[in-house]
Design a protein around this motif. Structure first.
Motif, PDB file in Angstrom:
ATOM      1  N   ALA A   1      -4.011  -1.567 -11.384  1.00  0.00           N
ATOM      2  CA  ALA A   1      -4.356  -2.941 -11.769  1.00  0.00           C
ATOM      3  C   ALA A   1      -3.281  -3.933 -11.346  1.00  0.00           C
ATOM      4  N   LYS A   2      -2.018  -3.606 -11.607  1.00  0.00           N
ATOM      5  CA  LYS A   2      -0.934  -4.529 -11.300  1.00  0.00           C
ATOM      6  C   LYS A   2      -0.753  -4.743  -9.790  1.00  0.00           C
ATOM      7  N   MET A   3      -1.064  -3.704  -9.017  1.00  0.00           N
ATOM      8  CA  MET A   3      -0.880  -3.829  -7.570  1.00  0.00           C
ATOM      9  C   MET A   3      -2.149  -4.302  -6.866  1.00  0.00           C
ATOM     10  N   GLY A   4      -3.230  -4.478  -7.627  1.00  0.00           N
ATOM     11  CA  GLY A   4      -4.447  -5.040  -7.071  1.00  0.00           C
ATOM     12  C   GLY A   4      -5.289  -4.080  -6.247  1.00  0.00           C
ATOM     13  N   PHE A   5      -5.222  -2.805  -6.573  1.00  0.00           N
ATOM     14  CA  PHE A   5      -6.032  -1.829  -5.842  1.00  0.00           C
ATOM     15  C   PHE A   5      -7.200  -1.370  -6.674  1.00  0.00           C
TER      16      PHE A   5
ATOM     17  N   LYS B   1      -3.042   6.702 -17.728  1.00  0.00           N
ATOM     18  CA  LYS B   1      -2.709   5.347 -18.184  1.00  0.00           C
ATOM     19  C   LYS B   1      -1.782   4.664 -17.183  1.00  0.00           C
ATOM     20  N   SER B   2      -0.733   5.368 -16.767  1.00  0.00           N
ATOM     21  CA  SER B   2       0.221   4.793 -15.827  1.00  0.00           C
ATOM     22  C   SER B   2      -0.423   4.494 -14.484  1.00  0.00           C
TER      23      SER B   2
ATOM     24  N   ARG C   1       0.835  -1.204   0.000  1.00  0.00           N
ATOM     25  CA  ARG C   1       0.000   0.000   0.000  1.00  0.00           C
ATOM     26  C   ARG C   1       0.870   1.255   0.000  1.00  0.00           C
ATOM     27  N   GLN C   2       1.924   1.267   0.815  1.00  0.00           N
ATOM     28  CA  GLN C   2       2.806   2.433   0.873  1.00  0.00           C
ATOM     29  C   GLN C   2       3.558   2.611  -0.443  1.00  0.00           C
ATOM     30  N   LEU C   3       3.985   1.524  -1.044  1.00  0.00           N
ATOM     31  CA  LEU C   3       4.643   1.597  -2.341  1.00  0.00           C
ATOM     32  C   LEU C   3       3.694   2.195  -3.383  1.00  0.00           C
ATOM     33  N   TYR C   4       2.445   1.768  -3.371  1.00  0.00           N
ATOM     34  CA  TYR C   4       1.443   2.312  -4.291  1.00  0.00           C
ATOM     35  C   TYR C   4       1.291   3.821  -4.080  1.00  0.00           C
TER      36      TYR C   4
END
Length: 56
Positions: free
Chosen positions: A52-56, A45-46, A19-22
């Protein structure tokens, strides 16, 4: 910006670290947009890909 010292980082759970990385990556994208280093389209886009990749 969310800055952690190593001891703080080590005490986080894997989910909290993700979460912190996101949050850190989102803030970086926001900074790029604010300084016109990327366009709104690139930002969106980014951010969408990151989310999506981090599942949030």
């Amino acid at each position: 910006m969310g800055t952690f010292v190593q001891a703080d980082w080590d005490s986080l759970s894997d989910d909290d670290k993700r979460r912190q990385l996101y949050i850190n990556e989102k803030e970086l994208l926001d900074t790029f947009l604010e300084h016109h280093a990327i366009s709104r389209e690139q930002h969106d886009k980014s951010l969408g890909d990151l989310t999506a990749k981090m599942g949030f």
